[in-house]
Motif scaffolding. Structure first.
Motif, PDB file in Angstrom:
ATOM      1  N   GLY A 297       0.805  -1.214   0.000  1.00  0.00           N
ATOM      2  CA  GLY A 297       0.000   0.000   0.000  1.00  0.00           C
ATOM      3  C   GLY A 297       0.837   1.262   0.000  1.00  0.00           C
ATOM      4  O   GLY A 297       0.681   2.129  -0.866  1.00  0.00           O
TER       5      GLY A 297
ATOM      6  N   PHE B 107      -2.032  -1.562  -4.004  1.00  0.00           N
ATOM      7  CA  PHE B 107      -3.399  -1.549  -3.479  1.00  0.00           C
ATOM      8  C   PHE B 107      -4.273  -0.547  -4.230  1.00  0.00           C
ATOM      9  O   PHE B 107      -5.489  -0.699  -4.271  1.00  0.00           O
ATOM     10  CB  PHE B 107      -3.405  -1.185  -1.992  1.00  0.00           C
ATOM     11  CG  PHE B 107      -3.009  -2.313  -1.076  1.00  0.00           C
ATOM     12  CD1 PHE B 107      -2.576  -3.527  -1.575  1.00  0.00           C
ATOM     13  CD2 PHE B 107      -3.073  -2.149   0.297  1.00  0.00           C
ATOM     14  CE1 PHE B 107      -2.207  -4.562  -0.725  1.00  0.00           C
ATOM     15  CE2 PHE B 107      -2.726  -3.180   1.158  1.00  0.00           C
ATOM     16  CZ  PHE B 107      -2.282  -4.380   0.650  1.00  0.00           C
ATOM     17  N   PHE B 108      -3.635   0.455  -4.832  1.00  0.00           N
ATOM     18  CA  PHE B 108      -4.388   1.550  -5.441  1.00  0.00           C
ATOM     19  C   PHE B 108      -4.199   1.666  -6.961  1.00  0.00           C
ATOM     20  O   PHE B 108      -5.087   2.144  -7.652  1.00  0.00           O
ATOM     21  CB  PHE B 108      -3.966   2.875  -4.800  1.00  0.00           C
ATOM     22  CG  PHE B 108      -3.871   2.828  -3.303  1.00  0.00           C
ATOM     23  CD1 PHE B 108      -5.018   2.703  -2.532  1.00  0.00           C
ATOM     24  CD2 PHE B 108      -2.638   2.865  -2.669  1.00  0.00           C
ATOM     25  CE1 PHE B 108      -4.931   2.642  -1.138  1.00  0.00           C
ATOM     26  CE2 PHE B 108      -2.545   2.803  -1.282  1.00  0.00           C
ATOM     27  CZ  PHE B 108      -3.693   2.683  -0.517  1.00  0.00           C
TER      28      PHE B 108
ATOM     29  N   ARG C 184     -12.403  -3.328  -7.872  1.00  0.00           N
ATOM     30  CA  ARG C 184     -11.893  -1.976  -7.701  1.00  0.00           C
ATOM     31  C   ARG C 184     -13.052  -1.030  -7.395  1.00  0.00           C
ATOM     32  O   ARG C 184     -14.048  -0.975  -8.119  1.00  0.00           O
ATOM     33  CB  ARG C 184     -11.151  -1.507  -8.952  1.00  0.00           C
ATOM     34  CG  ARG C 184     -10.570  -0.099  -8.787  1.00  0.00           C
ATOM     35  CD  ARG C 184      -9.669   0.285  -9.943  1.00  0.00           C
ATOM     36  NE  ARG C 184      -9.169   1.649  -9.794  1.00  0.00           N
ATOM     37  CZ  ARG C 184      -8.141   2.000  -9.029  1.00  0.00           C
ATOM     38  NH1 ARG C 184      -7.496   1.070  -8.352  1.00  0.00           N
ATOM     39  NH2 ARG C 184      -7.743   3.258  -8.937  1.00  0.00           N
TER      40      ARG C 184
ATOM     41  N   VAL D 116      -9.431   1.887  -4.899  1.00  0.00           N
ATOM     42  CA  VAL D 116      -8.737   0.810  -4.189  1.00  0.00           C
ATOM     43  C   VAL D 116      -9.023  -0.513  -4.884  1.00  0.00           C
ATOM     44  O   VAL D 116     -10.171  -0.804  -5.225  1.00  0.00           O
ATOM     45  CB  VAL D 116      -9.173   0.726  -2.708  1.00  0.00           C
ATOM     46  CG1 VAL D 116      -8.459  -0.441  -2.012  1.00  0.00           C
ATOM     47  CG2 VAL D 116      -8.891   2.036  -1.982  1.00  0.00           C
TER      48      VAL D 116
ATOM     49  N   TRP E 205      -9.672  -3.782  -4.054  1.00  0.00           N
ATOM     50  CA  TRP E 205     -10.008  -4.421  -2.780  1.00  0.00           C
ATOM     51  C   TRP E 205      -9.679  -5.907  -2.736  1.00  0.00           C
ATOM     52  O   TRP E 205      -9.133  -6.399  -1.738  1.00  0.00           O
ATOM     53  CB  TRP E 205     -11.490  -4.195  -2.473  1.00  0.00           C
ATOM     54  CG  TRP E 205     -11.798  -2.780  -2.119  1.00  0.00           C
ATOM     55  CD1 TRP E 205     -12.343  -1.829  -2.926  1.00  0.00           C
ATOM     56  CD2 TRP E 205     -11.531  -2.133  -0.868  1.00  0.00           C
ATOM     57  NE1 TRP E 205     -12.447  -0.628  -2.260  1.00  0.00           N
ATOM     58  CE2 TRP E 205     -11.962  -0.786  -0.997  1.00  0.00           C
ATOM     59  CE3 TRP E 205     -10.982  -2.553   0.340  1.00  0.00           C
ATOM     60  CZ2 TRP E 205     -11.845   0.125   0.042  1.00  0.00           C
ATOM     61  CZ3 TRP E 205     -10.866  -1.642   1.381  1.00  0.00           C
ATOM     62  CH2 TRP E 205     -11.303  -0.316   1.224  1.00  0.00           C
TER      63      TRP E 205
ATOM     64  N   SER F 287      -5.979  -6.264  -2.601  1.00  0.00           N
ATOM     65  CA  SER F 287      -5.471  -5.807  -1.311  1.00  0.00           C
ATOM     66  C   SER F 287      -5.657  -6.874  -0.240  1.00  0.00           C
ATOM     67  O   SER F 287      -4.754  -7.128   0.571  1.00  0.00           O
ATOM     68  CB  SER F 287      -6.186  -4.515  -0.883  1.00  0.00           C
ATOM     69  OG  SER F 287      -5.941  -3.471  -1.805  1.00  0.00           O
TER      70      SER F 287
ATOM     71  N   PRO G 284      -7.518   7.434   0.368  1.00  0.00           N
ATOM     72  CA  PRO G 284      -7.206   6.008   0.523  1.00  0.00           C
ATOM     73  C   PRO G 284      -5.807   5.757   1.078  1.00  0.00           C
ATOM     74  O   PRO G 284      -5.599   4.844   1.878  1.00  0.00           O
ATOM     75  CB  PRO G 284      -7.343   5.460  -0.906  1.00  0.00           C
ATOM     76  CG  PRO G 284      -8.239   6.405  -1.597  1.00  0.00           C
ATOM     77  CD  PRO G 284      -7.916   7.751  -1.012  1.00  0.00           C
ATOM     78  N   TYR G 285      -4.855   6.580   0.680  1.00  0.00           N
ATOM     79  CA  TYR G 285      -3.486   6.397   1.157  1.00  0.00           C
ATOM     80  C   TYR G 285      -3.402   6.675   2.660  1.00  0.00           C
ATOM     81  O   TYR G 285      -2.754   5.917   3.406  1.00  0.00           O
ATOM     82  CB  TYR G 285      -2.544   7.326   0.401  1.00  0.00           C
ATOM     83  CG  TYR G 285      -1.079   6.973   0.580  1.00  0.00           C
ATOM     84  CD1 TYR G 285      -0.486   5.986  -0.198  1.00  0.00           C
ATOM     85  CD2 TYR G 285      -0.303   7.634   1.529  1.00  0.00           C
ATOM     86  CE1 TYR G 285       0.856   5.659  -0.041  1.00  0.00           C
ATOM     87  CE2 TYR G 285       1.041   7.310   1.701  1.00  0.00           C
ATOM     88  CZ  TYR G 285       1.608   6.319   0.908  1.00  0.00           C
ATOM     89  OH  TYR G 285       2.931   5.993   1.083  1.00  0.00           O
TER      90      TYR G 285
END
Length: 331
Positions: free
Chosen positions: A81, A87-88, A103, A107, A109, A112, A176-177
């Motif tokens: 991440g 992750f993104f 997605r 993200v 998902w 991840s 998200p980060y």
């Protein structure tokens, strides 16, 4: 001083074994790529530092394997991440279908969740267990001191910053980060507060190690079927993610039940890990024969064979140690 000297060898083995399992054996970085001096330095600084820090924190806190898995999950978020941002990034080269399937809100998902579980188990927990089996008399010792912990933390931080700014150009959305940062901190706090063990140890003997090997292999096979096959059928994303979570819960429950609450030996632990790694041992030659890969998988068959020989050697070593303990007890 003597304790530090004795501890350096287990720490060094873990420093290199973690990336070997996490990247080389998995085929993510085949031999041509993995043994490039620069790549080996970056991967070892990342995986090795992370595994040693997780192991040492667990020991200093007086915790058990639940803490290792929680910290392993935090490590996964740091690597995937915060560092490489897979992750993104919808264009991450390893994503494939998972770049669109699962997605939402910037993200990936499903990816991840998969990578969080993978790194917690294969990049962190399994290397720690294997090294403690290689050096059984030192499993309760600290392998690095305070300066070592600080140095490894700085090395990991430098590696993460290098990866963020120079390895991948993608820049994720801020929210998200930041949530990934929060999740990392939350997992660290949870790991610190988890109990050292769950359930009382029972006097009954655990079943044969073969059952643990079957659980390890079956769980790994099912894990990758969930993430490689289910998306191809366009199942609802929550069902795929739920299947992965259910699998982890069932495996944890099954291992806990079969171990009789902890009444198992190093042979059982090695069988569980060996079964899980056997999936990659069998997959290795198939990866080398895969003509669709864009990288060079030459040497993967040798990696799988070497891993198999290592597991056989460690099995006889652990078995001999247990027999020695029994004889000492009889005397």
């Amino acid at each position: 001083m003597e304790s530090r000297r004795r501890g350096i060898w287990p720490a060094l083995v873990l420093f290199f074994l973690a990336p070997i399992i996490g990247e080389l054996l998995s085929g993510s970085a085949p031999p041509v790529e993995f043994f490039n001096p620069f790549a080996l330095l970056v991967l070892s600084a990342l995986y090795g530092s992370g595994a040693i820090l997780v192991r040492e924190l667990r020991l200093r806190w007086g915790k058990g394997w639940p803490t290792i898995f929680a910290l392993g999950a935090a490590y996964a978020i740091v690597e995937e991440g915060l560092m490489v941002k897979s992750f993104f990034d919808p264009g991450w080269e390893d994503l494939g279908l998972l770049g669109s399937y699962g997605r939402w809100a910037s993200v990936n998902w499903v990816w991840s969740l998969e990578l969080t579980i993978y790194h917690a188990v294969f990049s962190i927990a399994i290397p720690i267990l294997l090294v403690e089996l290689i050096f059984p008399t030192r499993r309760d010792e600290r392998w690095v001191g305070r300066r070592g912990m600080i140095g490894l933390s700085l090395l990991l931080l430098a590696d993460v910053l290098f990866g963020f700014f120079l390895l991948t150009p993608y820049r994720p959305s801020l929210v998200p980060y930041l949530l990934a940062v929060v999740a990392t901190v939350a997992l660290f706090v949870i790991a610190r507060r988890l109990p050292a063990r769950w359930g009382a140890k029972r006097s009954a003997r655990a079943p044969r190690p073969l059952w643990f090997a079957l659980i390890g292999f079956g769980a790994t096979l099912t894990f990758f079927i969930i993430h490689w096959a289910l998306p191809e059928f366009a199942l609802p994303v929550p069902l795929t993610m739920l299947a992965a979570v259910v699998l982890i819960v069932l495996v944890a429950w099954g291992v806990h039940r079969l171990s009789r609450g902890g009444a198992w030996t190093d042979q059982h632990r090695l069988a569980l890990v060996g079964g899980a790694l056997m999936f990659f041992v069998l997959l290795a030659p198939l990866q080398e024969l895969d003509t669709t890969r864009t990288d060079n998988p030459v040497g993967m068959t040798l990696v799988g064979l070497t891993t198999l020989l290592f597991l056989v050697w460690l099995w006889w070593r652990v078995r001999g140690a247990i027999k020695g303990q029994v004889l000492d007890a009889v005397r």
